[in-house]
Motif scaffolding. Structure first.
Motif, short mmCIF file in Angstrom:
data_model
loop_
_atom_site.label_atom_id
_atom_site.label_comp_id
_atom_site.label_asym_id
_atom_site.label_seq_id
_atom_site.Cartn_x
_atom_site.Cartn_y
_atom_site.Cartn_z
N ILE A 190 -63.68 42.46 -85.71
CA ILE A 190 -62.58 41.69 -85.13
C ILE A 190 -62.50 41.92 -83.62
O ILE A 190 -62.19 41.00 -82.86
CB ILE A 190 -61.23 42.06 -85.79
CG1 ILE A 190 -61.26 41.72 -87.28
CG2 ILE A 190 -60.08 41.33 -85.12
CD1 ILE A 190 -59.99 42.06 -88.02
N LEU A 191 -62.81 43.14 -83.18
CA LEU A 191 -62.78 43.44 -81.75
C LEU A 191 -63.74 42.54 -80.99
O LEU A 191 -63.38 41.94 -79.98
CB LEU A 191 -63.14 44.91 -81.53
CG LEU A 191 -63.38 45.33 -80.07
CD1 LEU A 191 -62.12 45.14 -79.24
CD2 LEU A 191 -63.85 46.78 -80.00
N PHE A 192 -64.96 42.41 -81.47
CA PHE A 192 -65.96 41.61 -80.76
C PHE A 192 -65.67 40.12 -80.88
O PHE A 192 -65.94 39.35 -79.96
CB PHE A 192 -67.35 41.95 -81.28
CG PHE A 192 -67.77 43.36 -80.96
CD1 PHE A 192 -68.21 43.70 -79.69
CD2 PHE A 192 -67.67 44.36 -81.91
CE1 PHE A 192 -68.56 45.00 -79.38
CE2 PHE A 192 -68.02 45.67 -81.62
CZ PHE A 192 -68.46 45.99 -80.35
N GLY A 193 -65.09 39.71 -82.02
CA GLY A 193 -64.66 38.33 -82.15
C GLY A 193 -63.54 38.00 -81.16
O GLY A 193 -63.54 36.94 -80.53
N PHE A 194 -62.61 38.93 -81.03
CA PHE A 194 -61.50 38.74 -80.09
C PHE A 194 -62.01 38.72 -78.65
O PHE A 194 -61.53 37.95 -77.82
CB PHE A 194 -60.48 39.87 -80.29
CG PHE A 194 -59.19 39.67 -79.55
CD1 PHE A 194 -58.38 38.59 -79.82
CD2 PHE A 194 -58.79 40.59 -78.59
CE1 PHE A 194 -57.18 38.41 -79.13
CE2 PHE A 194 -57.60 40.42 -77.90
CZ PHE A 194 -56.79 39.33 -78.17
N LEU A 195 -63.00 39.56 -78.37
CA LEU A 195 -63.61 39.57 -77.03
C LEU A 195 -64.22 38.21 -76.69
O LEU A 195 -64.06 37.70 -75.59
CB LEU A 195 -64.70 40.64 -76.96
CG LEU A 195 -64.29 42.04 -76.51
CD1 LEU A 195 -65.46 43.00 -76.63
CD2 LEU A 195 -63.77 42.02 -75.09
N PHE A 196 -64.90 37.62 -77.67
CA PHE A 196 -65.52 36.31 -77.48
C PHE A 196 -64.45 35.27 -77.17
O PHE A 196 -64.61 34.41 -76.29
CB PHE A 196 -66.30 35.93 -78.74
CG PHE A 196 -67.02 34.62 -78.63
CD1 PHE A 196 -68.22 34.51 -77.93
CD2 PHE A 196 -66.49 33.47 -79.22
CE1 PHE A 196 -68.88 33.30 -77.83
CE2 PHE A 196 -67.15 32.25 -79.13
CZ PHE A 196 -68.34 32.17 -78.43
N ILE A 197 -63.33 35.35 -77.88
CA ILE A 197 -62.21 34.42 -77.66
C ILE A 197 -61.62 34.61 -76.27
O ILE A 197 -61.29 33.64 -75.58
CB ILE A 197 -61.13 34.65 -78.75
CG1 ILE A 197 -61.66 34.19 -80.11
CG2 ILE A 197 -59.84 33.92 -78.40
CD1 ILE A 197 -60.82 34.63 -81.27
N VAL A 198 -61.49 35.86 -75.85
CA VAL A 198 -60.93 36.17 -74.53
C VAL A 198 -61.81 35.59 -73.42
O VAL A 198 -61.31 35.01 -72.45
CB VAL A 198 -60.78 37.70 -74.36
CG1 VAL A 198 -60.53 38.06 -72.90
CG2 VAL A 198 -59.64 38.22 -75.22
N VAL A 199 -63.13 35.72 -73.58
CA VAL A 199 -64.05 35.17 -72.58
C VAL A 199 -63.89 33.65 -72.48
O VAL A 199 -63.89 33.08 -71.39
CB VAL A 199 -65.51 35.53 -72.93
CG1 VAL A 199 -66.47 34.82 -71.98
CG2 VAL A 199 -65.72 37.03 -72.86
N GLY A 200 -63.72 33.01 -73.63
CA GLY A 200 -63.52 31.56 -73.65
C GLY A 200 -62.29 31.15 -72.85
O GLY A 200 -62.32 30.16 -72.11
N LEU A 201 -61.21 31.92 -72.98
CA LEU A 201 -60.00 31.60 -72.23
C LEU A 201 -60.20 31.81 -70.73
O LEU A 201 -59.72 31.00 -69.93
CB LEU A 201 -58.83 32.46 -72.72
CG LEU A 201 -57.51 32.22 -71.97
CD1 LEU A 201 -56.99 30.81 -72.23
CD2 LEU A 201 -56.45 33.25 -72.37
#
Length: 402
Positions: free
Chosen positions: A94-105
């Motif tokens: 979940i941490l790395f998935g959330f990181l990917f989402i953060v980069v998108g924003l």
């Protein structure tokens, strides 16, 4: 009439700004609720007083700026020294998935800000400063990049004023929208809530970074030495790469050196970094740096750019709400933990990590604990966001419209 303040007088002024900010915040529930930093409150008030004295009294203040850069670099070095790579395992996938989402924003914020600025016919740097630099980066990152933009080849003299205004707006907006977004998601999708509404475990997770530990003179010197080494090596590396295709601001190099130094020392068992002490040194550096940056801003330049900034910032708030609901929540599992993560993302996606923590605590106090959210958000918000944001911003600046 010009009043010049030497090193010592400037230091006294910086501390006075912080004490003034603390005193005012202690008497304002609004400022307390939205976690407006002490240097922001005190710095803006002093900036207004300095402006009025210059305009109506002809009195100009000149401060010694020799402290400014070292304080900024020390803050970013402390972020790097706080990055424990071994702790990343706790967040799991979940941490790395959330990181990917953060980069998108981060990318979306910059695109939105720049496009809005271009449409309104203003400097695209205003759009970038109203993008990920201050929305996801906050006051510290905004002030650091403003120093870059004030110099050649950008020569944007109002950069600091724009950055501080955008960061303050984002901090308030992030605190306002986080809770309502989570409440909407819980009700809209009828999410299954935790059975145990006890807050004990959540409070431990929330308070752990602030846990009091004994600080000794020896350990303080050790932590100060690590920051000094990070600054020394970081500035040397920055100068080495200056003018090359791999140019990054000096504060990014100090952050990276700090991260490498901490984890090498830990892996080799040479030294265990004292996290709380490093955080204290970093927070003091940031507060003093922001106090200097804010009390010396040019308010006249800010007024002329008020309307374009407001338009860009309102666009960023709308984007953050939709992104949290339709991206963060959906791709983090569409469950209660995801809803709390969405509230946290609103906090540091527009403001700062403390705002994210307050958002999540408000939600969990009402609906129940979310242990995963309180592991992931501090990790991402306290370290990853600044490092990734630096590379996103540097990449964006390579486009021809700058």
């Amino acid at each position: 009439m010009e009043i010049s303040l030497n090193f010592y007088a400037t230091l006294v002024a910086l501390v006075a700004v912080l004490l003034l900010g603390r005193w005012i915040i202690s008497r304002s529930k609004f400022l307390q609720d939205y976690n407006i930093p002490e240097p922001v409150v005190g710095g803006i008030i002093v900036a207004i007083v300095i402006f009025l004295l210059l305009k109506y009294g002809g009195i100009k203040f000149q401060f010694d700026n020799s402290l400014k850069d070292p304080l900024m670099l020390a803050f970013y070095a402390s972020i790097g020294l706080s990055a424990d790579f071994a702790s990343f395992k706790k967040g799991g996938k979940i941490l790395f998935g959330f990181l990917f989402i953060v980069v998108g924003l981060l990318i979306l914020q910059n695109i939105a800000g720049i496009v809005a600025a271009k449409v309104m016919g203003v400097n695209p740097l205003i759009g970038l400063l109203g993008g990920s630099i201050t929305m996801s980066g906050g006051h510290g990152t905004g002030a650091a990049w403003a120093e870059v933009f004030k110099n050649s080849p950008y020569n944007f003299t109002a950069a600091l004023e724009v950055a501080m205004a955008c960061a303050t707006f984002g901090l308030i907006a992030g605190g306002i929208i986080g809770g309502p977004v989570a409440h909407y998601l819980v009700k809209k999708y009828k999410l299954k809530l935790p059975n145990d509404h006890s807050q004990d475990e959540v409070e431990i997770a929330f308070e752990k970074p602030e846990k009091e530990r004994l600080i000794t003179a020896t350990s303080f010197v050790e932590s100060l030495a690590l920051i000094a080494i990070s600054l020394l090596i970081g500035t040397i590396v920055a100068k080495f790469f200056q003018g090359s295709s791999f140019t990054l601001p000096t504060f990014v190099w100090c952050l990276l050196v700090g991260a490498v130094l901490r984890n090498v020392l830990q892996a080799t068992k040479i030294h265990q970094v004292f996290d709380r002490e490093v955080a204290v040194l970093g927070n003091v550096s940031l507060s003093l740096f922001l106090a200097f940056a804010l009390m010396t801003i040019n308010l006249m330049e800010l007024v002329s750019l008020a309307l374009p900034m407001l338009v860009i910032l309102l666009i960023q708030v709308v984007i953050m709400v939709f992104y949290a609901v339709f991206v963060t929540f959906r791709y983090c599992g569409k469950d209660y933990d995801a809803a709390v993560l969405a509230a946290g993302h609103c906090g540091f996606g527009l403001g700062a990590t403390p705002t994210a923590m307050v958002n999540m605590q408000t939600v969990t106090q009402h609906y129940g604990p979310s242990h995963m959210a309180f592991i992931i958000v501090p990790l991402v918000g306290a370290f990853f966001i600044d490092l990734i944001n630096a590379f996103v911003i540097s990449g964006t600046l390579k486009f021809p419209f700058f």
